[in-house]
Design a protein around this motif. Structure first.
Motif, PDB file in Angstrom:
ATOM      1  N   ARG A 144      -7.648  -0.359   0.465  1.00  8.60           N
ATOM      2  CA  ARG A 144      -8.140   0.092   1.767  1.00  8.60           C
ATOM      3  C   ARG A 144      -7.347   1.319   2.209  1.00  8.60           C
ATOM      4  NH1 ARG A 144      -6.674  -3.970   4.761  1.00  8.60           N
ATOM      5  NH2 ARG A 144      -8.413  -5.273   4.030  1.00  8.60           N
ATOM      6  N   LEU A 145      -8.042   2.334   2.705  1.00  9.39           N
ATOM      7  CA  LEU A 145      -7.392   3.550   3.179  1.00  9.39           C
ATOM      8  C   LEU A 145      -6.874   3.327   4.594  1.00  9.39           C
ATOM      9  CD1 LEU A 145      -9.736   6.391   1.879  1.00  9.39           C
ATOM     10  CD2 LEU A 145      -7.439   5.834   1.071  1.00  9.39           C
ATOM     11  N   GLY A 146      -5.628   2.897   4.696  1.00 12.33           N
ATOM     12  CA  GLY A 146      -5.027   2.662   5.992  1.00 12.33           C
ATOM     13  C   GLY A 146      -4.281   3.881   6.499  1.00 12.33           C
ATOM     14  N   TYR A 147      -3.547   3.693   7.588  1.00  8.93           N
ATOM     15  CA  TYR A 147      -2.819   4.787   8.235  1.00  8.93           C
ATOM     16  C   TYR A 147      -1.812   5.427   7.286  1.00  8.93           C
ATOM     17  CZ  TYR A 147       0.532   7.071  11.347  1.00  8.93           C
ATOM     18  OH  TYR A 147       1.372   7.975  11.937  1.00  8.93           O
ATOM     19  N   GLY A 148      -1.002   4.584   6.636  1.00 12.77           N
ATOM     20  CA  GLY A 148       0.035   5.113   5.754  1.00 12.77           C
ATOM     21  C   GLY A 148      -0.505   5.791   4.515  1.00 12.77           C
ATOM     22  N   GLN A 149      -1.774   5.506   4.142  1.00 13.62           N
ATOM     23  CA  GLN A 149      -2.346   6.120   2.948  1.00 13.62           C
ATOM     24  C   GLN A 149      -3.145   7.370   3.272  1.00 13.62           C
ATOM     25  OE1 GLN A 149      -3.820   3.392  -0.130  1.00 13.62           O
ATOM     26  NE2 GLN A 149      -3.592   1.758   1.374  1.00 13.62           N
ATOM     27  N   LEU A 150      -3.605   7.484   4.516  1.00 12.85           N
ATOM     28  CA  LEU A 150      -4.345   8.685   4.890  1.00 12.85           C
ATOM     29  C   LEU A 150      -3.425   9.889   5.074  1.00 12.85           C
ATOM     30  CD1 LEU A 150      -6.936   7.240   7.426  1.00 12.85           C
ATOM     31  CD2 LEU A 150      -7.394   8.177   5.154  1.00 12.85           C
ATOM     32  N   ILE A 151      -2.166   9.619   5.433  1.00 15.02           N
ATOM     33  CA  ILE A 151      -1.228  10.723   5.667  1.00 15.02           C
ATOM     34  C   ILE A 151      -1.038  11.589   4.422  1.00 15.02           C
ATOM     35  CG2 ILE A 151       1.181  11.280   6.186  1.00 15.02           C
ATOM     36  CD1 ILE A 151       1.194   9.026   8.183  1.00 15.02           C
ATOM     37  N   ILE A 160       4.634   0.920 -10.974  1.00 16.84           N
ATOM     38  CA  ILE A 160       3.747   1.927 -10.397  1.00 16.84           C
ATOM     39  C   ILE A 160       4.563   3.110  -9.863  1.00 16.84           C
ATOM     40  CG2 ILE A 160       2.159   2.407  -8.506  1.00 16.84           C
ATOM     41  CD1 ILE A 160       0.839   0.942 -10.748  1.00 16.84           C
ATOM     42  N   ALA A 161       5.678   2.824  -9.186  1.00 16.22           N
ATOM     43  CA  ALA A 161       6.524   3.908  -8.675  1.00 16.22           C
ATOM     44  C   ALA A 161       7.075   4.756  -9.821  1.00 16.22           C
ATOM     45  CB  ALA A 161       7.670   3.324  -7.845  1.00 16.22           C
ATOM     46  N   SER A 162       7.463   4.114 -10.916  1.00 17.61           N
ATOM     47  CA  SER A 162       7.950   4.866 -12.084  1.00 17.61           C
ATOM     48  C   SER A 162       6.836   5.700 -12.694  1.00 17.61           C
ATOM     49  CB  SER A 162       8.528   3.894 -13.121  1.00 17.61           C
ATOM     50  OG  SER A 162       9.612   3.157 -12.587  1.00 17.61           O
ATOM     51  N   ASP A 163       5.625   5.146 -12.745  1.00 24.28           N
ATOM     52  CA  ASP A 163       4.481   5.908 -13.267  1.00 24.28           C
ATOM     53  C   ASP A 163       4.205   7.144 -12.419  1.00 24.28           C
ATOM     54  OD1 ASP A 163       4.161   4.078 -15.280  1.00 24.28           O
ATOM     55  OD2 ASP A 163       2.550   2.972 -14.295  1.00 24.28           O
ATOM     56  N   LEU A 164       4.262   6.989 -11.102  1.00 19.38           N
ATOM     57  CA  LEU A 164       4.031   8.131 -10.214  1.00 19.38           C
ATOM     58  C   LEU A 164       5.119   9.188 -10.394  1.00 19.38           C
ATOM     59  CD1 LEU A 164       2.926   6.313  -6.925  1.00 19.38           C
ATOM     60  CD2 LEU A 164       1.469   7.496  -8.588  1.00 19.38           C
ATOM     61  N   ALA A 165       6.366   8.744 -10.569  1.00 21.68           N
ATOM     62  CA  ALA A 165       7.456   9.696 -10.799  1.00 21.68           C
ATOM     63  C   ALA A 165       7.261  10.441 -12.119  1.00 21.68           C
ATOM     64  CB  ALA A 165       8.801   8.964 -10.793  1.00 21.68           C
ATOM     65  N   VAL A 203      -2.314   6.605  -1.799  1.00 23.59           N
ATOM     66  CA  VAL A 203      -1.135   7.195  -2.445  1.00 23.59           C
ATOM     67  C   VAL A 203      -1.486   7.667  -3.854  1.00 23.59           C
ATOM     68  CG1 VAL A 203       1.220   6.757  -3.231  1.00 23.59           C
ATOM     69  CG2 VAL A 203       0.420   5.766  -1.079  1.00 23.59           C
ATOM     70  N   ILE A 204      -2.216   6.820  -4.597  1.00 20.75           N
ATOM     71  CA  ILE A 204      -2.596   7.183  -5.970  1.00 20.75           C
ATOM     72  C   ILE A 204      -3.486   8.425  -5.960  1.00 20.75           C
ATOM     73  CG2 ILE A 204      -3.715   6.387  -8.076  1.00 20.75           C
ATOM     74  CD1 ILE A 204      -1.171   4.871  -7.423  1.00 20.75           C
ATOM     75  N   LEU A 205      -4.453   8.473  -5.039  1.00 18.23           N
ATOM     76  CA  LEU A 205      -5.351   9.623  -4.960  1.00 18.23           C
ATOM     77  C   LEU A 205      -4.593  10.899  -4.602  1.00 18.23           C
ATOM     78  CD1 LEU A 205      -8.558   8.211  -3.200  1.00 18.23           C
ATOM     79  CD2 LEU A 205      -8.323   8.990  -5.563  1.00 18.23           C
ATOM     80  N   ALA A 206      -3.649  10.792  -3.680  1.00 20.02           N
ATOM     81  CA  ALA A 206      -2.873  11.971  -3.289  1.00 20.02           C
ATOM     82  C   ALA A 206      -2.081  12.514  -4.470  1.00 20.02           C
ATOM     83  CB  ALA A 206      -1.937  11.621  -2.132  1.00 20.02           C
ATOM     84  N   PHE A 207      -1.451  11.621  -5.238  1.00 21.91           N
ATOM     85  CA  PHE A 207      -0.705  12.051  -6.425  1.00 21.91           C
ATOM     86  C   PHE A 207      -1.638  12.663  -7.455  1.00 21.91           C
ATOM     87  CE2 PHE A 207       2.966   9.901  -4.835  1.00 21.91           C
ATOM     88  CZ  PHE A 207       4.034  10.422  -5.540  1.00 21.91           C
ATOM     89  N   PHE A 208      -2.789  12.030  -7.663  1.00 15.32           N
ATOM     90  CA  PHE A 208      -3.726  12.522  -8.661  1.00 15.32           C
ATOM     91  C   PHE A 208      -4.257  13.906  -8.284  1.00 15.32           C
ATOM     92  CE2 PHE A 208      -8.208  13.096  -9.779  1.00 15.32           C
ATOM     93  CZ  PHE A 208      -8.114  13.111 -11.163  1.00 15.32           C
ATOM     94  N   PRO A 259       0.802  -1.229   0.000  1.00 13.03           N
ATOM     95  CA  PRO A 259       0.000   0.000   0.000  1.00 13.03           C
ATOM     96  C   PRO A 259       0.829   1.270   0.000  1.00 13.03           C
ATOM     97  CG  PRO A 259      -0.824  -1.580   1.620  1.00 13.03           C
ATOM     98  CD  PRO A 259       0.499  -2.097   1.159  1.00 13.03           C
ATOM     99  N   GLU A 260       2.082   1.216   0.469  1.00 15.62           N
ATOM    100  CA  GLU A 260       2.903   2.414   0.489  1.00 15.62           C
ATOM    101  C   GLU A 260       3.313   2.853  -0.906  1.00 15.62           C
ATOM    102  OE1 GLU A 260       6.199   1.725   2.995  1.00 15.62           O
ATOM    103  OE2 GLU A 260       5.019   1.538   4.845  1.00 15.62           O
ATOM    104  N   VAL A 261       3.234   1.949  -1.878  1.00 14.28           N
ATOM    105  CA  VAL A 261       3.598   2.276  -3.262  1.00 14.28           C
ATOM    106  C   VAL A 261       2.364   2.395  -4.138  1.00 14.28           C
ATOM    107  CG1 VAL A 261       4.860   1.503  -5.307  1.00 14.28           C
ATOM    108  CG2 VAL A 261       5.843   1.171  -3.030  1.00 14.28           C
ATOM    109  N   ALA A 262       1.496   1.380  -4.100  1.00  8.80           N
ATOM    110  CA  ALA A 262       0.349   1.320  -5.009  1.00  8.80           C
ATOM    111  C   ALA A 262      -0.986   1.407  -4.299  1.00  8.80           C
ATOM    112  CB  ALA A 262       0.422   0.031  -5.830  1.00  8.80           C
ATOM    113  N   GLY A 263      -0.993   1.844  -3.064  1.00  9.27           N
ATOM    114  CA  GLY A 263      -2.254   1.981  -2.344  1.00  9.27           C
ATOM    115  C   GLY A 263      -3.147   3.050  -2.946  1.00  9.27           C
TER     116      GLY A 263
END
Length: 448
Positions: free
Chosen positions: A400-407, A194-199, A73-78, A66-70
């Motif tokens: 799932r929106l967990g702790y690491g993804q809500l930040i 996924i990490a390369s796509d986000l970059a 994370v995707i929503l925050a980048f978008f 989830p720290e990479v493809a959660g």
């Protein structure tokens, strides 16, 4: 090819002899010993690059990260990229008008010494028929254009730096995880993709936001203009830091791009990415490496030169009058010029059209929107491929929106706080300026 990346059927993992219907049982993997013609099982943590090279075992099941493809994370980048695109377009609309709108609702006369018109023909048309009507519309509804323009510019600069630093952090984390992968937690091809796509997402939106930054009063190079009220190091230091970070980002992006050239890259999403580094390039992944390398080198070199005050002044004062025409009229080849003269005029005509197209804000905005749409499509497509190979519990873990993804989602409040603070500052400065107490702090629209 430029709209989607395909999984090659010829690259599918080979079916091992006597392969059962379930090749992953209780954390173990099915393998086949070709020398003894017998099967055996190993724990998935024991899978190594030797097994990958010989293809004598199936790859481990793809697990959630989830720290990479959660989804968080995707929503925050978008959301961050979307805000950058929208704020960039809005800022260009209210600041690229070839002069400010006067209180009586009129524009400065053409070829005014204080606000000369743009030399780019496409920019001239877009500013006359898109930007200026938009300004008139806002002005008719009581919007304080100078304050909004200053706030929008501050927001774009803040989001631009956020995109740069975030993209750099994603690449550093992905490359570190790739080379530090051990047997217990190897980074899969899917998560590295996924990490390369986000970059890439951060890179394209960051470069697009530089349309505003390169014309900022403290950065842009106007002929005969030098900000004497600011000491040189205070001007150069922030710009130098940005240029250094951009150079590092471009180098890491090139590095990450070359790592994905393995010919079967898109067909082995669950396999460890580190195991593909020693295999030859080929097929569509190799083509993408070539295309991405050209885009990175061209995009970063041109934008870094545009941010350089020295390079921009040299282009404006020395190169442009000779490369283009001195009167900025469309160069038309004529028979009386002779063969050499016609060849020179033809070259100038092509360069004139090329410069007007690539150097216009309108084409840059259209390119920004296309790259934003492609970035969303590629991330969604790669995520769909990866989750198709996951078991239900791992698929749910990434959705799932967990702790690491809500930040990262909560941190999106920072641009909102910056906008409120910027509005308060520029509103107060504008009020003081109206009473003749001070200037508006470098605002593009006003000066005391």
């Amino acid at each position: 090819m430029f709209l989607s990346r395909t999984q090659t059927p010829e690259c599918n993992w080979p079916i091992l002899p006597n392969q059962p219907a379930h090749t992953h049982v209780n954390g173990t993997l099915y393998c086949w010993n070709r020398d003894l013609d017998t099967s055996y099982w190993i724990h998935e943590h024991a899978f190594s690059c030797l097994n990958f090279d010989s293809q004598n075992c199936v790859c481990p099941r793809l697990k959630a990260d989830p720290e990479v493809a959660g989804i968080g994370v995707i929503l925050a980048f978008f959301i961050t990229a979307f805000l950058t695109v929208i704020s960039t377009i809005f800022t260009l609309l209210i600041t690229r008008t070839d002069g400010p709108l006067s209180p009586d609702g009129t524009w400065p006369p053409p070829f005014s010494p204080a606000h000369p018109p743009t030399l780019n023909k496409i920019n001239h048309v877009s500013r006359q028929y898109i930007a200026r009507p938009f300004i008139v519309f806002l002005h008719s509804h009581g919007v304080n254009i100078p304050v909004i323009a200053a706030c929008a510019t501050d927001l774009v600069i803040s989001l631009s730096d956020t995109q740069l630093v975030t993209g750099l952090a994603v690449l550093v984390g992905a490359l570190a995880s790739l080379y530090r992968s051990d047997h217990d937690e190897p980074m899969s091809v899917y998560h590295f993709t996924i990490a390369s796509d986000l970059a890439w997402f951060s890179s394209t939106t960051h470069l697009s936001s530089l349309l505003v930054l390169r014309y900022h009063p403290r950065i842009s190079a106007k002929k005969g203009h030098r900000p004497t009220h600011i000491r040189p190091w205070t001007v150069r230091l922030p710009l130098t830091i940005r240029l250094v970070l951009m150079a590092v980002f471009a180098a890491l992006l090139l590095w990450a791009t070359t790592l994905g050239g393995y010919e079967c890259w898109y067909s082995i999403m669950a396999c460890p990415a580190k195991c593909t580094l020693t295999h030859p390039w080929g097929g569509e992944p190799e083509t993408w490496v070539a295309v991405n390398t050209v885009l990175i080198v061209y995009g970063y070199s041109t934008h870094m030169l545009e941010l350089s005050v020295t390079a921009r002044k040299y282009w404006l004062d020395h190169l442009r009058p000779h490369v283009l025409t001195r009167d900025n009229k469309f160069p038309v080849p004529r028979l009386k010029q002779g063969l050499v003269g016609m060849m020179v005029s033809t070259a100038r005509m092509l360069l004139f059209c090329f410069w007007n197209a690539l150097g216009s804000d309108l084409c840059d905005v259209l390119e920004m929107m296309v790259w934003f749409a492609l970035g969303c499509f590629w991330i969604a497509e790669d995520r769909r491929w990866g989750q198709a190979e996951m078991e239900g519990e791992h698929r749910q873990a990434e959705n799932r929106l967990g702790y690491g993804q809500l930040i990262p989602i909560v941190l999106l409040l920072l641009p909102l706080i910056a906008v409120v603070e910027s509005y308060a500052h520029h509103s107060e400065a504008d009020k003081k300026k109206r009473f003749g107490q001070c200037s508006c702090g470098g605002c593009e629209w006003h000066g005391c």
